[in-house]
Design a protein around this motif. Structure first.
Motif, PDB file in Angstrom:
ATOM      1  N   UNK A  23       0.820  -1.210   0.000  1.00  0.00           N
ATOM      2  CA  UNK A  23       0.000   0.000   0.000  1.00  0.00           C
ATOM      3  C   UNK A  23       0.856   1.264   0.000  1.00  0.00           C
ATOM      4  N   UNK A  24       1.967   1.232   0.777  1.00  0.00           N
ATOM      5  CA  UNK A  24       2.834   2.403   0.777  1.00  0.00           C
ATOM      6  C   UNK A  24       3.388   2.675  -0.616  1.00  0.00           C
ATOM      7  N   UNK A  25       3.782   1.603  -1.311  1.00  0.00           N
ATOM      8  CA  UNK A  25       4.297   1.778  -2.671  1.00  0.00           C
ATOM      9  C   UNK A  25       3.215   2.280  -3.610  1.00  0.00           C
ATOM     10  N   UNK A  26       2.000   1.791  -3.395  1.00  0.00           N
ATOM     11  CA  UNK A  26       0.898   2.215  -4.257  1.00  0.00           C
ATOM     12  C   UNK A  26       0.556   3.687  -4.034  1.00  0.00           C
ATOM     13  N   UNK A  27       0.630   4.142  -2.773  1.00  0.00           N
ATOM     14  CA  UNK A  27       0.336   5.554  -2.490  1.00  0.00           C
ATOM     15  C   UNK A  27       1.374   6.466  -3.132  1.00  0.00           C
ATOM     16  N   UNK A  28       2.618   6.012  -3.127  1.00  0.00           N
ATOM     17  CA  UNK A  28       3.644   6.818  -3.791  1.00  0.00           C
ATOM     18  C   UNK A  28       3.350   6.939  -5.283  1.00  0.00           C
ATOM     19  N   UNK A  29       2.945   5.824  -5.896  1.00  0.00           N
ATOM     20  CA  UNK A  29       2.581   5.862  -7.307  1.00  0.00           C
ATOM     21  C   UNK A  29       1.375   6.757  -7.533  1.00  0.00           C
ATOM     22  N   UNK A  30       0.421   6.690  -6.599  1.00  0.00           N
ATOM     23  CA  UNK A  30      -0.772   7.510  -6.734  1.00  0.00           C
ATOM     24  C   UNK A  30      -0.407   8.989  -6.685  1.00  0.00           C
TER      25      UNK A  30
ATOM     26  N   UNK B 144       0.002  14.233 -10.063  1.00  0.00           N
ATOM     27  CA  UNK B 144       0.743  15.368 -10.594  1.00  0.00           C
ATOM     28  C   UNK B 144       0.640  15.437 -12.110  1.00  0.00           C
ATOM     29  N   UNK B 145      -0.426  14.881 -12.672  1.00  0.00           N
ATOM     30  CA  UNK B 145      -0.610  14.868 -14.123  1.00  0.00           C
ATOM     31  C   UNK B 145      -0.975  16.277 -14.615  1.00  0.00           C
ATOM     32  N   UNK B 146      -0.929  16.535 -15.943  1.00  0.00           N
ATOM     33  CA  UNK B 146      -1.247  17.879 -16.485  1.00  0.00           C
ATOM     34  C   UNK B 146      -2.638  18.347 -16.057  1.00  0.00           C
TER      35      UNK B 146
ATOM     36  N   UNK C  47      -6.684   4.224  -2.548  1.00  0.00           N
ATOM     37  CA  UNK C  47      -7.713   5.115  -2.050  1.00  0.00           C
ATOM     38  C   UNK C  47      -8.883   4.330  -1.507  1.00  0.00           C
ATOM     39  N   UNK C  48     -10.050   4.882  -1.579  1.00  0.00           N
ATOM     40  CA  UNK C  48     -11.249   4.257  -1.028  1.00  0.00           C
ATOM     41  C   UNK C  48     -12.158   3.828  -2.163  1.00  0.00           C
ATOM     42  N   UNK C  49     -12.199   2.510  -2.498  1.00  0.00           N
ATOM     43  CA  UNK C  49     -13.045   2.068  -3.614  1.00  0.00           C
ATOM     44  C   UNK C  49     -14.516   2.361  -3.367  1.00  0.00           C
ATOM     45  N   UNK C  50     -14.973   2.266  -2.076  1.00  0.00           N
ATOM     46  CA  UNK C  50     -16.385   2.514  -1.805  1.00  0.00           C
ATOM     47  C   UNK C  50     -16.723   3.985  -2.076  1.00  0.00           C
ATOM     48  N   UNK C  51     -15.833   4.863  -1.675  1.00  0.00           N
ATOM     49  CA  UNK C  51     -16.056   6.286  -1.943  1.00  0.00           C
ATOM     50  C   UNK C  51     -16.035   6.554  -3.437  1.00  0.00           C
ATOM     51  N   UNK C  52     -15.145   5.852  -4.138  1.00  0.00           N
ATOM     52  CA  UNK C  52     -15.091   6.012  -5.584  1.00  0.00           C
ATOM     53  C   UNK C  52     -16.390   5.575  -6.228  1.00  0.00           C
TER      54      UNK C  52
END
Length: 548
Positions: A498-505, A510-512, A533-538
């Protein structure tokens, strides 16, 4: 008709006892069998009836090297078995023939070779030459024996892995078989009033077994085992380019021998090693199986239908069949600290071909059928285990390479006209099973932990931890049992993910920006198959919202 049946049995067994005993055992078998039925070259042969040239060969060679040493303080007893077999059965026609009846050439062969080597309870000494050197020396010795016809030109495969050659082994079994079954004609013309038939069948079984499992833990001893099986198999029915046949029908078949054989080429290498020395044990196991198989029915020459005409007049049948079962199995184990590597390698090249050759011509033919069929099964297994204190290394490697080619072909040439049907069909069934399984020693919390280890363990471990977590939350009905050790390890692994995924997120956020200058944010962002993130919120907020 030529018929031969040959059985060879070679066994070497030795033993030693006392304070120091050294009892290497070597068993060698060179089996060279050639059986032929032929019509040699000469003037035209005219027959008022039929011509039959038939050959049948059955050969068995068994080699056993059994070492036994029972010395009190030190007893070394390595076993080496080597078999080299060259078996050939041929039916040939080397002159022009005119016959009012059938012209038939048949070859039937069954070859069985088996080599086994067993180590003593104390294995091999560390000063023993490497496996390649031992094998080469013993083969050279056999070739030099007066009256021996030698072992042929086939080389001995190296007992090597990616790490180099195996240096010392307590049990070495090498089985080399070269077999040939063929029915062919030369550059001649055959005129038959009936059927012209070439029928070649073969069945080759080869087996190498090295057993070092009897080697026990002791002050001196290496329990490595090496088994090598090499087979080169050829089955052929052929009318060559430059040969011609005029007959009522023509049939060429290259297939399996289900008469004196079981209809399957069974080839295997099996190695089982034992323990090593009490301080440092070497119990490597290498099983190497190399197979080259070829079955072909080829009409490279010319064919024409001759009188008289019958219901099947002008039919041409080319059929090639091959069935094989290849296995490589390596098992190793160590007591005490040491190495328990296990390597199983299976290399299979199999070609089955039925073909009308390039430039061949057929005249007044009715039906033409060209069929090739092959069934190949390849099984490779490596299992290794360690137990005891200290540090252990126990890799298991299985490598299976299966190259199977099945072809039914009409090669380029002049236009051919048939009065009936054309069938060109290739059928292939090939299966490969590679298995790696081991027993490895890990250190956890200062205590030894023995776990089953294979390439499926990481995923199964995480699934078990996730299931236990769901049970604790009450989301998953179960028996109420929770494996807290697996839960802890599994959740720790998931946290790192999850930590690695948050870094990727964060990088993705930071996209255009949009044209209006706002930046897009998405909950439940998916990256490389993971949800961040939160799939339920999504799910509640499917549309993106600009950041303020």
């Amino acid at each position: 008709m030529a018929v031969s049946a040959d059985t060879m049995t070679t066994k070497a067994q030795n033993g030693g006892s006392g304070g120091t005993a050294v009892t290497p055992v070597v068993a060698l078998s060179f089996s060279n069998a050639t059986t032929g039925a032929s019509v040699a070259g000469g003037p035209l042969l005219t027959l008022a009836g039929k011509l039959l040239a038939s050959v049948k060969q059955t050969v068995t060679a068994t080699t056993t090297a059994a070492a036994a040493a029972t010395g009190v303080s030190a007893a070394l007893g390595a076993g080496l078995g080597l078999t080299v077999a060259n078996h050939s059965a041929t039916a040939t026609l080397g002159r022009d023939v005119t016959a009012t009846g059938d012209v038939t050439l048949t070859s039937e062969q069954a070859s069985s070779t088996e080599t086994s080597a067993t180590a003593s309870a104390s294995g091999a000494g560390s000063g023993t030459p490497n496996v390649d050197t031992q094998t080469a020396a013993q083969r050279s010795l056999g070739n030099s024996v007066p009256g021996s016809s030698g072992s042929g030109g086939a080389g001995t495969p190296s007992a090597s892995t990616s790490g180099g050659p195996v240096s010392v082994a307590a049990a070495v079994a090498v089985n080399i078989a070269n077999t040939n079954s063929s029915a062919t004609i030369g550059l001649v013309n055959i005129n038959a009033g009936g059927i012209f038939r070439l029928d070649a069948t073969g069945d080759t079984d080869g087996k190498a077994t090295a057993d070092g499992s009897g080697v026990t833990s002791g002050a001196v001893g290496i329990g490595a085992a090496v088994a090598i099986d090499l087979a080169t198999i050829t089955v052929q029915a052929k009318v060559p380019n430059g040969g011609g046949v005029t007959s009522d029908t023509l049939a060429l078949q290259a297939g399996m021998n289900s008469s004196s054989g079981d209809g399957t080429n069974r080839l295997s290498a099996t190695s089982t090693s034992g323990a090593g020395a009490g301080t440092v044990g070497v119990a490597g196991s290498l099983a190497l199986n190399i197979e080259n198989l070829s079955s072909s029915a080829l009409l490279d020459g010319n064919y024409a239908r001759g009188p008289p005409a019958g219901l099947t007049s002008g039919d041409i049948s080319l059929r090639a069949t091959s069935v094989s079962d290849s296995k490589a199995t390596a098992t190793a184990g160590v007591t005490g600290a040491g190495l328990g590597a296990s390597v199983g390698t299976n290399l299979v090249t199999e070609t089955t071909r039925a073909a009308l050759g390039a430039g061949s011509t057929i005249a007044n033919a009715h039906d033409l059928s060209i069929e090739a069929s092959s069934t190949s099964t390849t099984t490779t297994a490596a299992e290794t285990g360690t137990a005891g204190g200290g540090v252990s290394v126990a890799p298991a490697v299985s490598v299976g390479v299966s190259n199977v080619t099945t072809a039914a072909t009409v090669n380029p040439g002049p236009v051919q006209t048939l009065a009936g049907t054309l069938l060109v069909q290739a059928t292939q069934t090939a299966g490969r099973d590679d298995d790696r399984e081991g027993l490895e020693l890990g250190i956890h919390g200062g205590r030894r932990r023995v776990t089953r280890a294979d390439d499926r363990e990481p995923r199964r471990h995480r699934n078990d931890a996730a299931r236990a977590h769901r049970r604790r939350r009450g989301d998953d009905p179960g028996d109420g049992h929770i494996d807290y050790r697996r839960l802890r390890d599994g959740l720790g692994h998931r946290r790192r993910e999850l930590r690695a995924e948050r870094r990727l997120a964060g990088e993705r956020r930071a996209e255009p920006r949009r044209l209006d200058g706002s930046r897009e944010r998405r909950d439940g962002l998916r990256l490389d198959g993971y949800t961040v993130g939160n799939p339920r919120r999504a799910a509640r907020s499917p549309s993106p919202r600009p950041l303020r």
